[in-house]
Design a protein around this motif. Structure first.
Motif, PDB file in Angstrom:
ATOM      1  N   PRO A 140       1.067  -1.152  -0.030  1.00 42.56           N
ATOM      2  CA  PRO A 140       0.396   0.436  -0.082  1.00 42.56           C
ATOM      3  C   PRO A 140       1.259   1.134  -0.142  1.00 42.56           C
ATOM      4  O   PRO A 140       0.419   2.236  -1.000  1.00 42.56           O
ATOM      5  CB  PRO A 140      -0.476   0.163   1.931  1.00 42.56           C
ATOM      6  CG  PRO A 140      -0.766  -1.544   1.516  1.00 42.56           C
ATOM      7  CD  PRO A 140       0.009  -2.289   0.820  1.00 42.56           C
ATOM      8  N   LEU A 141       1.967   1.081   0.802  1.00 45.68           N
ATOM      9  CA  LEU A 141       3.402   2.546   0.983  1.00 45.68           C
ATOM     10  C   LEU A 141       2.944   2.898  -0.645  1.00 45.68           C
ATOM     11  O   LEU A 141       3.544   3.780  -0.733  1.00 45.68           O
ATOM     12  CB  LEU A 141       3.933   2.033   1.955  1.00 45.68           C
ATOM     13  CG  LEU A 141       4.722   3.453   1.778  1.00 45.68           C
ATOM     14  CD1 LEU A 141       4.287   4.537   2.704  1.00 45.68           C
ATOM     15  CD2 LEU A 141       6.374   2.703   2.706  1.00 45.68           C
ATOM     16  N   TYR A 142       3.757   2.016  -1.744  1.00 50.19           N
ATOM     17  CA  TYR A 142       4.274   2.160  -2.581  1.00 50.19           C
ATOM     18  C   TYR A 142       3.423   2.184  -3.548  1.00 50.19           C
ATOM     19  O   TYR A 142       3.906   3.359  -4.383  1.00 50.19           O
ATOM     20  CB  TYR A 142       5.199   0.479  -3.223  1.00 50.19           C
ATOM     21  CG  TYR A 142       5.347   0.592  -4.250  1.00 50.19           C
ATOM     22  CD1 TYR A 142       6.469   1.784  -4.770  1.00 50.19           C
ATOM     23  CD2 TYR A 142       5.093  -0.033  -5.744  1.00 50.19           C
ATOM     24  CE1 TYR A 142       7.296   2.085  -5.683  1.00 50.19           C
ATOM     25  CE2 TYR A 142       5.332   0.044  -6.612  1.00 50.19           C
ATOM     26  CZ  TYR A 142       6.526   1.493  -7.780  1.00 50.19           C
ATOM     27  OH  TYR A 142       6.935   1.086  -8.495  1.00 50.19           O
ATOM     28  N   GLY A 143       2.702   2.124  -3.889  1.00 48.53           N
ATOM     29  CA  GLY A 143       1.417   1.384  -4.442  1.00 48.53           C
ATOM     30  C   GLY A 143       0.841   3.365  -3.825  1.00 48.53           C
ATOM     31  O   GLY A 143       0.248   3.616  -5.641  1.00 48.53           O
ATOM     32  N   ARG A 144       0.414   4.104  -2.820  1.00 53.14           N
ATOM     33  CA  ARG A 144      -0.283   5.048  -3.455  1.00 53.14           C
ATOM     34  C   ARG A 144       0.465   6.177  -3.033  1.00 53.14           C
ATOM     35  O   ARG A 144       0.412   7.866  -3.250  1.00 53.14           O
ATOM     36  CB  ARG A 144      -0.743   5.192  -2.019  1.00 53.14           C
ATOM     37  CG  ARG A 144      -1.172   6.398  -2.071  1.00 53.14           C
ATOM     38  CD  ARG A 144      -2.649   6.555  -0.756  1.00 53.14           C
ATOM     39  NE  ARG A 144      -3.908   5.563  -0.900  1.00 53.14           N
ATOM     40  CZ  ARG A 144      -5.110   5.622  -0.468  1.00 53.14           C
ATOM     41  NH1 ARG A 144      -5.425   6.633   0.436  1.00 53.14           N
ATOM     42  NH2 ARG A 144      -5.828   4.772  -1.555  1.00 53.14           N
ATOM     43  N   TYR A 145       2.399   6.249  -2.745  1.00 58.56           N
ATOM     44  CA  TYR A 145       3.317   7.312  -2.294  1.00 58.56           C
ATOM     45  C   TYR A 145       4.331   7.093  -2.812  1.00 58.56           C
ATOM     46  O   TYR A 145       5.289   7.964  -3.372  1.00 58.56           O
ATOM     47  CB  TYR A 145       3.113   7.410  -1.169  1.00 58.56           C
ATOM     48  CG  TYR A 145       1.898   7.938  -0.149  1.00 58.56           C
ATOM     49  CD1 TYR A 145       1.557   8.956  -0.485  1.00 58.56           C
ATOM     50  CD2 TYR A 145       1.389   7.116   0.538  1.00 58.56           C
ATOM     51  CE1 TYR A 145       0.539   9.531   0.204  1.00 58.56           C
ATOM     52  CE2 TYR A 145       0.434   6.771   1.947  1.00 58.56           C
ATOM     53  CZ  TYR A 145       0.309   8.513   0.842  1.00 58.56           C
ATOM     54  OH  TYR A 145      -1.244   8.881   1.740  1.00 58.56           O
TER      55      TYR A 145
END
Lengths: 168, 448
Positions: B251-256
């Motif tokens: 989720p961290l990589y996907g969003r930011y």
């Protein structure tokens, strides 16, 4: 796991059949390294290769070969000889890996509350009743009404009272 | 009304592992075929065996599966390997992923073996195998074949990259799964502290994968027995399983677009919440290099009041003021300052010294224990987390106990393992009805 040209790389082949395939691959561009291993009588059998110093030799020679190869190139060469091997993937690479994307190991889900979220999906694939991700999570108490009204049969008045007294 | 016992006494009586053999087994009556090797597949079947399922492990004749020959520094220790190869033994690598099972031998390549497998499948509830994808189909004992003789069969395949997809035709090992699935990329000391990606010592992806598969099997049995009456085919990709446990990384990589990195023995979300080095060995004067090594201890004091107490203990009250807020403590550059101060304080202490001082201040801590220290701890002994078992074949063995406790239907360790083919007569004779002559003939031809 040892360093290579663009990161770290894993090779697995302890048993004799795979062991010789590893060095056959290495020998294609570095016959000197292949010879160095094959000439060493102490390394000929799987059980003889385990002592610490022999492992140091094995991995030093292997790293000498793979220092000139990227993870992708080293993997291509070794897989051609059916040797299990692969690079250490960073998180962004995990998210972009074509095999993982094709199979949906990593998926972008459209969460009703939180929007687009990149997610590691469930690995429990049962063909008739598969596991699935429906939502990633909900705010605290989001389902209070559903549970207390429908499941426990509390009235709205009682629910309001519990909320007011911070019980729920 | 009689007074209820206090909670500790209540639990201790309920979960006493020594009473397990007087209680029923929760999965008794389910029969599982396990054509598995190394750890991923075997651990899956062994969890079911600990819970009381009848697990029949099927291995290559004479020498068994490769994990029997994988052992620390080449010392097998558990003799004999089989009645045909008494001079060889089974390695300790086999230990822990095969308890309570029945062991039969069968050469899957042979046509007679196919017939035996289908007969066994017709009388079983679950089939577990972790050969390369498609291998069992080629041999005529895949789900497509077995479900014809037993539509209620739950068939679990486990392996590296899955049965389909552009990268499927590859073998895998635990460490390959962890490397490619993303676990090693976020494990090990941070690059700026001289660290590299690190492998886990334990074959974590195998043991975790086996557990995920066991959960799938139990769910499929529930669905079969209470909903549909039908079996199902389940696939578990080891690499996929590793990706599933990357917590917030994706989720961290996907969003930011932020790529999570290694952060060693500290924590990215909490500070103080990590492992520090204590400068003194707990075994002064020991000539054993493992004991001469300095100690390590886990310290957790991320809440403001705990952090303040910790700063008092180490005599650095100024840190408590500078980093009074958790938002400040958890910042990467500040974690370095804080942990350096902790290690400077622990430099002239053993891990036990540090534990005593932190206990006194009410700060959560735990010295990092080695296998010997774990084995000798009264808490683990009392819980049966480690226990001596009287193994029918190998005698006294020090063994891990089942980690899950169930009050009325506890899992248990009956035996650690058996030689290759030890149960051939029982399984082929009693279950498939082979005559003594047929068993002898099959043995002679090395089919079994």
């Amino acid at each position: 796991v040892n360093p290579c040209k663009d990161g770290y790389f894993m090779v697995g082949g302890g048993h004799d059949r795979l062991w010789y395939r590893i060095w056959r691959t290495v020998g294609q561009t570095r016959p000197d390294l292949e010879d160095e291993i094959l000439d060493d009588k102490a390394l000929r059998m799987v059980v003889a290769r385990l002592p610490h110093l022999r492992q140091v030799k094995t991995y030093t020679v292997l790293a000498d070969w793979q220092k000139d190869y990227s993870r992708a190139d080293a993997m291509r060469e070794l897989l051609a000889q059916q040797v299990a091997s692969g690079g250490v993937n960073y998180v962004d690479e995990v998210a972009e890996d074509p095999h993982f994307k094709y199979r949906g190991h990593v998926d972008q889900v459209e969460d009703r509350l939180y929007g687009k979220v990149l997610y590691g999906t469930t690995p429990m694939l049962a063909h008739k009743a598969p596991a699935r991700l429906k939502w990633i999570g909900r705010p605290l108490g989001y389902d209070n009404e559903e549970v207390y009204l429908n499941l426990l049969g509390l009235g709205r008045e009682k629910l309001g009272d519990l909320k007011k007294r911070s019980v729920i | 009304m009689a007074t209820a016992p206090d909670f500790e006494t209540y639990c201790q009586e309920l979960f006493d592992y020594k009473t397990a053999f007087g209680k029923p087994e929760v999965l008794k009556g389910y029969r599982v075929l396990s054509c598995t090797q190394y750890i991923l597949g075997p651990s899956c079947a062994s969890y079911l065996a600990e819970l009381g399922a009848e697990v029949i492990k099927i291995e290559a004749p004479r020498r068994g599966e490769p994990m029997r020959h994988t052992t620390p520094f080449n010392e097998p220790l558990l003799y004999p390997l089989s009645r045909w190869v008494p001079e060889a033994g089974t390695g300790l690598g086999f230990f822990g992923a095969n308890p309570n099972e029945e062991f039969v031998s069968l050469d899957f390549h042979r046509p007679e073996a196919r017939q035996a497998m289908l007969e066994l499948a017709a009388k079983s509830d679950v089939m577990v195998q972790n050969y390369r994808p498609g291998t069992f189909d080629r041999w005529g004992i895949g789900y497509q074949h077995m479900s014809k003789v037993n539509p209620r069969l739950v068939y679990q395949w486990l392996g590296g990259f899955g049965g389909w997809g552009p990268g499927r035709v590859r073998a895998s090992y635990d460490i390959l799964g962890q490397a490619m699935g993303g676990a090693f990329g976020i494990t090990g000391e941070a690059a700026d502290r001289g660290g590299t990606p690190a492998k886990h010592t334990i074959w974590l992806a195998d043991y975790w994968g086996g557990m995920m598969a066991a959960v799938s099997i139990l769910a499929a049995l529930y669905w079969r027995d209470t909903v549909s009456g039908e079996g199902t085919f389940i696939e578990y990709s080891q690499v996929h399983g590793v990706t599933r446990m990357l917590e917030y990384s994706l989720p961290l990589y996907g969003r930011y677009g932020v790529r999570r990195e290694r952060w060693g023995n500290w924590d990215t979300e909490l500070c103080v919440h990590g492992i520090i080095q204590c400068g003194k060995s707990s075994y002064p004067g020991s000539k054993n290099p493992q004991e001469a090594e300095v100690g390590y201890i886990l310290v957790s004091a991320h809440r403001d009041e705990d952090f303040k107490k910790l700063c008092d203990v180490i005599g650095k009250k100024d840190l408590a003021t500078t980093f009074a807020k958790h938002d400040d403590r958890v910042k990467a550059e500040n974690q370095g300052t804080i942990y350096d101060a902790l290690e400077a304080w622990a430099k002239d202490k053993t891990k036990e010294d540090v534990a005593t001082l932190l206990d006194k201040a009410g700060i959560l801590n735990q010295p990092v224990w080695n296998a010997k220290e774990v084995s000798e701890h009264p808490h683990w002994k009392m819980r049966g987390a480690v226990q001596w078992i009287d193994d029918p074949t190998y005698g006294d063995l020090h063994h891990q106990g089942p980690a899950f406790k169930m009050s009325d239907t506890p899992p248990r360790i009956k035996w650690a393992l058996k030689p290759v083919g030890a149960d051939n007569e029982r399984v082929y004779g009693r279950l498939l009805g082979w005559t003594k002559e047929k068993i002898a003939k099959m043995e002679e031809a090395e089919v079994i």
